[in-house]
Structures are given as structure tokens and as C-alpha cells.
Enzyme design. Structure first.
Site, PDB file in Angstrom:
ATOM      1  N   SER A  47      -2.836  -4.983  -1.325  1.00 39.54           N
ATOM      2  CA  SER A  47      -1.849  -4.554  -2.228  1.00 39.54           C
ATOM      3  C   SER A  47      -0.544  -4.473  -1.373  1.00 39.54           C
ATOM      4  O   SER A  47       0.608  -4.756  -2.422  1.00 39.54           O
ATOM      5  CB  SER A  47      -2.060  -2.964  -2.592  1.00 39.54           C
ATOM      6  OG  SER A  47      -2.047  -2.323  -1.406  1.00 39.54           O
ATOM      7  N   ASP A  85      -8.080  -5.169   4.620  1.00 43.94           N
ATOM      8  CA  ASP A  85      -8.654  -6.048   3.576  1.00 43.94           C
ATOM      9  C   ASP A  85      -8.866  -7.415   3.859  1.00 43.94           C
ATOM     10  O   ASP A  85      -8.135  -7.927   4.567  1.00 43.94           O
ATOM     11  CB  ASP A  85      -7.854  -5.870   2.289  1.00 43.94           C
ATOM     12  CG  ASP A  85      -8.164  -4.956   1.303  1.00 43.94           C
ATOM     13  OD1 ASP A  85      -9.326  -4.486   0.949  1.00 43.94           O
ATOM     14  OD2 ASP A  85      -7.197  -4.347   0.628  1.00 43.94           O
ATOM     15  N   LYS A 113     -12.778  -4.306   4.721  1.00 45.33           N
ATOM     16  CA  LYS A 113     -13.136  -4.173   2.990  1.00 45.33           C
ATOM     17  C   LYS A 113     -12.936  -5.328   2.378  1.00 45.33           C
ATOM     18  O   LYS A 113     -12.458  -6.098   2.732  1.00 45.33           O
ATOM     19  CB  LYS A 113     -12.237  -3.067   2.538  1.00 45.33           C
ATOM     20  CG  LYS A 113     -12.363  -2.846   1.105  1.00 45.33           C
ATOM     21  CD  LYS A 113     -11.630  -1.569   0.475  1.00 45.33           C
ATOM     22  CE  LYS A 113     -10.207  -1.912   0.169  1.00 45.33           C
ATOM     23  NZ  LYS A 113     -10.237  -2.817  -0.998  1.00 45.33           N
ATOM     24  N   GLU A 183     -12.846   1.162  -8.083  1.00 44.85           N
ATOM     25  CA  GLU A 183     -11.378   1.308  -8.809  1.00 44.85           C
ATOM     26  C   GLU A 183     -11.573   0.941 -10.154  1.00 44.85           C
ATOM     27  O   GLU A 183     -12.414   0.111 -10.725  1.00 44.85           O
ATOM     28  CB  GLU A 183     -10.707   0.085  -8.052  1.00 44.85           C
ATOM     29  CG  GLU A 183      -9.226  -0.280  -8.920  1.00 44.85           C
ATOM     30  CD  GLU A 183      -8.264  -1.110  -7.915  1.00 44.85           C
ATOM     31  OE1 GLU A 183      -8.699  -1.632  -6.599  1.00 44.85           O
ATOM     32  OE2 GLU A 183      -7.367  -1.266  -8.435  1.00 44.85           O
TER      33      GLU A 183
HETATM   34  O1  KIV Z   1      -5.326  -3.393  -1.725  1.00 45.72           O
HETATM   35  C1  KIV Z   1      -5.285  -2.085  -1.592  1.00 45.72           C
HETATM   36  O2  KIV Z   1      -4.630  -1.224  -1.501  1.00 45.72           O
HETATM   37  C2  KIV Z   1      -6.802  -1.390  -1.909  1.00 45.72           C
HETATM   38  C3  KIV Z   1      -6.825  -0.029  -2.674  1.00 45.72           C
HETATM   39  C4  KIV Z   1      -5.937   0.083  -3.432  1.00 45.72           C
HETATM   40  C5  KIV Z   1      -8.059   0.537  -2.453  1.00 45.72           C
HETATM   41  O3  KIV Z   1      -7.703  -2.123  -2.120  1.00 45.72           O
END
Ligand code: KIV
Length: 255
Positions: A47, A85, A113, A183
Site C-alpha cells: 500500500s 509484502d 506476505k 481483505e
Molecule cells: O499493502 C498493505 O498495506 C496490505 C494491508 C492493507 C493488508 O496488504
């Protein structure tokens, strides 16, 4: 007072006992502030593409961006577990997934993740086999937003969608994921997944209150990105406006 480092095992042990709060962090000062406030898990989410780098969606985020921001968060040496991520296009094969997961670990992430279920299982297995803790991400997958016509749609509304989510969650749990973000999953389905997966904590965002924990994009929580706030978030403060006011006040009182 400094806390002991949080582990993924401790987060998993919260299942059924204690709600898990997860917030995004992208830089050193925010990581320190969130850690000092007692957040157990910090996520360097992709994000950051929108709320830090000004891109329209997460598909523009690269490994170089992620490594840069994970390193900044890690420099805060938080007790909180740090997640990162795997960005768009970085986990197309098991080999690339493992290489990039290792790069994020080297940058300071405690776990990685990635978005998807059964279709990325070989990648998830490669990461877990190398001893890297893994968090899944099911429901609305922001890295697939362009395939969704640019819309962030709620998932699990029909029975086929519900079945798919349950299968994906079961596959991630069996592979050994300690956590999974849900989500924009309909609250009853999010609750069903939470009850079905006894060895994986569910972390909801826009998926109701029946998950094991909740994650928010920190600027949404603190009004730090005032040009857009998701419908399911009520900001607890308005830092964006506080900054504007402080700056106006300073400009108006220049000596
Ligand atoms: O990218 C992010 O911040 C996320 C969260 C919203 C779970 O994947």
C-alpha cells in the site's frame, strides 16, 4: 520500557485468546511510534505505493521500493514483528518467490506476505520450506485490481466465492502459513474461515469483527492521507489537517 521481540509463534498463540492488531509502517519514525504504542505486528505493505509514493495502485511497487522501506522500518529495531509484502510480479515462480522472500528477510523483515491461495501454493511452499514465516492474503487482492476493472470488490458473496475462499484458506493453513489477511471478505465468510482455520490467525481489513485480528493502513487510521479514506475506517485523529494548520500558523507568523 523495551519489549521482547514478538515472534510469529506468539502471534499464532493469540488465536482464540487475544485480538491481534496490525498496522502498516513504511519508515523509521512511524515504526518507532507504532512500536512505542505497543503494536505487535508492523506490516511494510505494498500500500506504500499509494499512500507514500503516489501511484494509483500497488502494481507499480517494485522489490527496490520494498527493500528500501523494509530497511527503514527495520532500523527502528521494533519489538513488533515486521512483515513485508512481496510486490507485484515478484513471486511468479517458486524460485523467484524464494529469492525475493530472502531479499526481504535480508532487508529486515521477519515474515513475508503474498496475495493468493491455491494458485500460489508452490511459491508458498518454497518460502516456508526455507524457514521463512509466511502470511497469506485472500479476498480482494489489490495486486489484481486491474483485472477487476479498477474496482475493490467485496468477496465471498456467492457460494462459489465462499467455497473458493474456504479452500484457499485451508490450503494456506495446511502449507504452514501462520496468518492470513482477509481483505473485503463478507463478515460471515470471514468468521467461517476464522473458525475453520485453527492453526492460522485471520487478520481482517473491511471484513467485519469476526477475525482473529485487524489490520489498517496507518495513514487511514490517523488521517495522514486525507484525500481518500476507505468506508470501513473511522480515523482516530487528523494528522494531515494538523500539519496544514501548523504550517499555516508558521507561515502567518514569520518574523
Ligand atoms: O499493502 C498493505 O498495506 C496490505 C494491508 C492493507 C493488508 O496488504
Amino acid at each position: 520500557m523495551s519489549r521482547d521481540k514478538v515472534t510469529s509463534e506468539q502471534v499464532l498463540a493469540c488465536k482464540g485468546r487475544q485480538r491481534v492488531g496490525v498496522l502498516t509502517a513504511y519508515d523509521y519514525p512511524m515504526a518507532r511510534l507504532l512500536d512505542e504504542a505497543g503494536v505487535p505486528v508492523l506490516l511494510v505493505g505494498d500500500s506504500l505505493g499509494m499512500v507514500v509514493l503516489g501511484f494509483p495502485d500497488t502494481t507499480h511497487v517494485t522489490m527496490a521500493h520494498m527493500v528500501h522501506h523494509v530497511q527503514a522500518v527495520a532500523r527502528a529495531r521494533p519489538a513488533a514483528l515486521i512483515g513485508a509484502d512481496l510486490p507485484f510480479g515478484s513471486y511468479v515462480t517458486p524460485e523467484t518467490a524464494l529469492t525475493h522472500a530472502r531479499d526481504l528477510r535480508a532487508a529486515g523483515a521477519d515474515f513475508v506476505k503474498a496475495e493468493g491461495g491455491v494458485e500460489i501454493l508452490p511459491q508458498v511452499q518454497a518460502i516456508l520450506s526455507a524457514g521463512i514465516p509466511f502470511c497469506g492474503h485472500l479476498g480482494m487482492l489489490p495486486q489484481h485490481v486491474l483485472e477487476e476493472g479498477g474496482k475493490y470488490r467485496i468477496k465471498g458473496r456467492d457460494d462459489a466465492g465462499r467455497q473458493r475462499l474456504l479452500q484457499d484458506a485451508a490450503a494456506l493453513e495446511s502449507a504452514g502459513a501462520f496468518a492470513c489477511v482477509l481483505e473485503l471478505v463478507t463478515p460471515p465468510v470471514a468468521q467461517e474461515i476464522t473458525a475453520a482455520c485453527r492453526r492460522m490467525v485471520t487478520i481482517g481489513i473491511g471484513s467485519g469483527s469476526g477475525c482473529d485480528g485487524q489490520v489498517l493502513v496507518t495513514p487511514d487510521l490517523v488521517g495522514g492521507f486525507p484525500w481518500f479514506t476507505p468506508r470501513f475506517v473511522t480515523p482516530r485523529t487528523q494528522t494531515g489537517e494538523a500539519i496544514r494548520e501548523a504550517v499555516r500558523s508558521w507561515l502567518g507568523s514569520l518574523p
